[in-house]
Write a protein that holds these residues in place. Structure first.
Motif, PDB file in Angstrom:
ATOM      1  N   ALA A  87       0.853  -1.190   0.000  1.00  0.00           N
ATOM      2  CA  ALA A  87       0.000   0.000   0.000  1.00  0.00           C
ATOM      3  C   ALA A  87       0.888   1.239   0.000  1.00  0.00           C
ATOM      4  N   THR A  88       0.507   2.207  -0.812  1.00  0.00           N
ATOM      5  CA  THR A  88       1.173   3.511  -0.781  1.00  0.00           C
ATOM      6  C   THR A  88       0.282   4.451   0.011  1.00  0.00           C
ATOM      7  N   ILE A  89       0.826   4.989   1.093  1.00  0.00           N
ATOM      8  CA  ILE A  89       0.040   5.841   1.985  1.00  0.00           C
ATOM      9  C   ILE A  89       0.341   7.308   1.690  1.00  0.00           C
ATOM     10  N   VAL A  90      -0.700   8.063   1.438  1.00  0.00           N
ATOM     11  CA  VAL A  90      -0.574   9.517   1.269  1.00  0.00           C
ATOM     12  C   VAL A  90      -1.277  10.179   2.446  1.00  0.00           C
ATOM     13  N   SER A 131       3.068  20.687  11.709  1.00  0.00           N
ATOM     14  CA  SER A 131       4.290  20.033  12.195  1.00  0.00           C
ATOM     15  C   SER A 131       4.014  18.787  13.034  1.00  0.00           C
ATOM     16  N   ASN A 132       2.738  18.525  13.381  1.00  0.00           N
ATOM     17  CA  ASN A 132       2.401  17.371  14.216  1.00  0.00           C
ATOM     18  C   ASN A 132       1.905  16.222  13.332  1.00  0.00           C
ATOM     19  N   PRO A 133       2.649  15.104  13.269  1.00  0.00           N
ATOM     20  CA  PRO A 133       2.254  13.993  12.393  1.00  0.00           C
ATOM     21  C   PRO A 133       0.866  13.440  12.684  1.00  0.00           C
ATOM     22  N   SER A 134       0.411  13.520  13.939  1.00  0.00           N
ATOM     23  CA  SER A 134      -0.901  12.974  14.286  1.00  0.00           C
ATOM     24  C   SER A 134      -2.048  13.809  13.716  1.00  0.00           C
ATOM     25  N   ASN A 135      -1.728  14.993  13.152  1.00  0.00           N
ATOM     26  CA  ASN A 135      -2.754  15.855  12.577  1.00  0.00           C
ATOM     27  C   ASN A 135      -2.988  15.578  11.093  1.00  0.00           C
ATOM     28  N   TYR A 136      -2.476  14.454  10.624  1.00  0.00           N
ATOM     29  CA  TYR A 136      -2.666  14.067   9.226  1.00  0.00           C
ATOM     30  C   TYR A 136      -3.482  12.782   9.163  1.00  0.00           C
ATOM     31  N   ARG A 137      -4.333  12.696   8.151  1.00  0.00           N
ATOM     32  CA  ARG A 137      -5.152  11.499   7.952  1.00  0.00           C
ATOM     33  C   ARG A 137      -4.505  10.652   6.847  1.00  0.00           C
ATOM     34  N   PRO A 138      -4.095   9.412   7.186  1.00  0.00           N
ATOM     35  CA  PRO A 138      -3.454   8.574   6.166  1.00  0.00           C
ATOM     36  C   PRO A 138      -4.495   7.881   5.275  1.00  0.00           C
ATOM     37  N   ILE A 139      -4.254   7.891   3.987  1.00  0.00           N
ATOM     38  CA  ILE A 139      -5.111   7.197   3.024  1.00  0.00           C
ATOM     39  C   ILE A 139      -4.256   6.183   2.275  1.00  0.00           C
ATOM     40  N   SER A 140      -4.688   4.935   2.273  1.00  0.00           N
ATOM     41  CA  SER A 140      -3.935   3.879   1.600  1.00  0.00           C
ATOM     42  C   SER A 140      -4.390   3.731   0.153  1.00  0.00           C
ATOM     43  N   ALA A 160     -21.929   4.170  29.740  1.00  0.00           N
ATOM     44  CA  ALA A 160     -20.506   4.468  29.532  1.00  0.00           C
ATOM     45  C   ALA A 160     -20.248   4.364  28.040  1.00  0.00           C
ATOM     46  N   PHE A 161     -19.685   5.417  27.466  1.00  0.00           N
ATOM     47  CA  PHE A 161     -19.402   5.451  26.030  1.00  0.00           C
ATOM     48  C   PHE A 161     -17.900   5.296  25.820  1.00  0.00           C
ATOM     49  N   LEU A 162     -17.519   4.331  25.003  1.00  0.00           N
ATOM     50  CA  LEU A 162     -16.107   4.032  24.770  1.00  0.00           C
ATOM     51  C   LEU A 162     -15.770   4.200  23.293  1.00  0.00           C
ATOM     52  N   ASP A 163     -14.626   4.769  23.037  1.00  0.00           N
ATOM     53  CA  ASP A 163     -14.138   4.923  21.662  1.00  0.00           C
ATOM     54  C   ASP A 163     -12.744   4.317  21.602  1.00  0.00           C
ATOM     55  N   GLY A 164     -12.608   3.204  20.902  1.00  0.00           N
ATOM     56  CA  GLY A 164     -11.307   2.539  20.805  1.00  0.00           C
ATOM     57  C   GLY A 164     -10.333   3.363  19.987  1.00  0.00           C
ATOM     58  N   ALA A 165      -9.248   3.801  20.614  1.00  0.00           N
ATOM     59  CA  ALA A 165      -8.252   4.626  19.914  1.00  0.00           C
ATOM     60  C   ALA A 165      -7.522   3.790  18.870  1.00  0.00           C
ATOM     61  N   GLN A 166      -7.600   4.219  17.606  1.00  0.00           N
ATOM     62  CA  GLN A 166      -6.919   3.546  16.494  1.00  0.00           C
ATOM     63  C   GLN A 166      -7.219   2.041  16.492  1.00  0.00           C
ATOM     64  N   ALA A 167      -8.472   1.703  16.749  1.00  0.00           N
ATOM     65  CA  ALA A 167      -8.844   0.297  16.921  1.00  0.00           C
ATOM     66  C   ALA A 167      -8.540  -0.547  15.683  1.00  0.00           C
ATOM     67  N   PHE A 168      -8.757   0.009  14.496  1.00  0.00           N
ATOM     68  CA  PHE A 168      -8.532  -0.765  13.266  1.00  0.00           C
ATOM     69  C   PHE A 168      -7.060  -1.127  13.096  1.00  0.00           C
ATOM     70  N   TYR A 169      -6.179  -0.273  13.620  1.00  0.00           N
ATOM     71  CA  TYR A 169      -4.739  -0.519  13.465  1.00  0.00           C
ATOM     72  C   TYR A 169      -4.210  -1.511  14.497  1.00  0.00           C
ATOM     73  N   CYS A 202       2.681  -4.909   3.280  1.00  0.00           N
ATOM     74  CA  CYS A 202       3.656  -3.867   3.578  1.00  0.00           C
ATOM     75  C   CYS A 202       3.160  -2.527   3.034  1.00  0.00           C
ATOM     76  N   PHE A 203       3.876  -1.482   3.425  1.00  0.00           N
ATOM     77  CA  PHE A 203       3.452  -0.148   3.010  1.00  0.00           C
ATOM     78  C   PHE A 203       4.659   0.779   2.894  1.00  0.00           C
ATOM     79  N   LYS A 204       4.435   1.863   2.181  1.00  0.00           N
ATOM     80  CA  LYS A 204       5.397   2.968   2.143  1.00  0.00           C
ATOM     81  C   LYS A 204       4.594   4.261   2.158  1.00  0.00           C
ATOM     82  N   VAL A 205       5.198   5.306   2.691  1.00  0.00           N
ATOM     83  CA  VAL A 205       4.513   6.595   2.820  1.00  0.00           C
ATOM     84  C   VAL A 205       5.074   7.559   1.791  1.00  0.00           C
TER      85      VAL A 205
END
Length: 206
Positions: free
Chosen positions: A2-5, A15-24, A88-97, A129-132
């Motif tokens: 997968a090529t991730i953009v 400047s914060n990597p977590s502020n980007y949404r990865p698309i495969s 109680a409301f739960l949100d799994g952080a990055q659950a798919f990953y 595998c993947f590359k960004v």
């Protein structure tokens, strides 16, 4: 492969990597392959009721609105009986990953899925595998050790299968939509509600 953009989230710091949404970006052959096996996998899991009834995510004729309506009706019925409802409301952080491939395959095997489909899914998850890619720069290739493939046709149902053994208790009810969970309980007194929900949270933690 997968090529991730990366796409920056609106109004976030560059400047914060977590502020980007990865698309495969997946290969066309891979997408065609998934469209072929997806209905077969879905039919097999539906035939044995592998996905619990309280999971509304990625299921035909189910939606977030229907799940919300189901919860709202429960609360309204409680009002009529003079019951309190707590949740109680739960949100799994990055659950798919975080889906462990060995755990997912184990759950497939315990459901007595046909051997051909099991081997197909095992091969499908192996050595991915993947590359960004950022502008004209591409990272080195990395192996994927966990997670269902992003933006793939089969990932939602595989994720639903992975969380299908979500713990249940006699004193609470559950509403799931993908990786979002709601545990709720209704009684005439508030204290038993908090005890019921805490007991359920303890089971989830285990």
């Amino acid at each position: 492969m997968a090529t991730i953009v990366l796409f920056k989230k609106s109004g976030k710091d560059n400047s914060n990597p977590s502020n980007y949404r990865p698309i495969s970006l997946l290969s066309s052959v891979s997408k065609i392959f998934e469209k072929i096996i997806h209905p077969k996998l879905t039919n097999n899991l539906n035939a044995i009721n592998a996905i619990p009834h309280f999971q509304f995510g990625f299921k035909s004729n189910h939606s977030t609105i229907q799940q919300l309506l189901h919860l709202t009706e429960h609360i309204n019925n409680g009002f009529e009986k003079k019951h309190y409802t707590g949740a109680a409301f739960l949100d799994g952080a990055q659950a798919f990953y975080r889906v462990r491939h060995d755990g997912l395959l184990y759950k497939l095997k315990t459901l007595n899925i046909p051997a051909a489909i099991y081997k197909l899914i095992k091969s499908y998850l192996s050595e991915r595998c993947f590359k960004v890619r950022i502008n004209e720069t591409t990272s080195e290739t990395k192996l994927i050790h966990a997670g269902v493939p992003q933006d793939s046709k089969c990932s939602p149902i595989l994720f639903n299968l992975y969380v299908s053994d979500f713990p249940t208790t006699n004193n609470t009810e559950i509403a799931l939509y993908s990786d979002d969970s709601d545990i709720y309980s209704s009684t005439k007194d508030v204290e038993p509600i908090t005890q019921n929900i805490q007991a359920h949270l303890n089971e989830i933690q285990k």
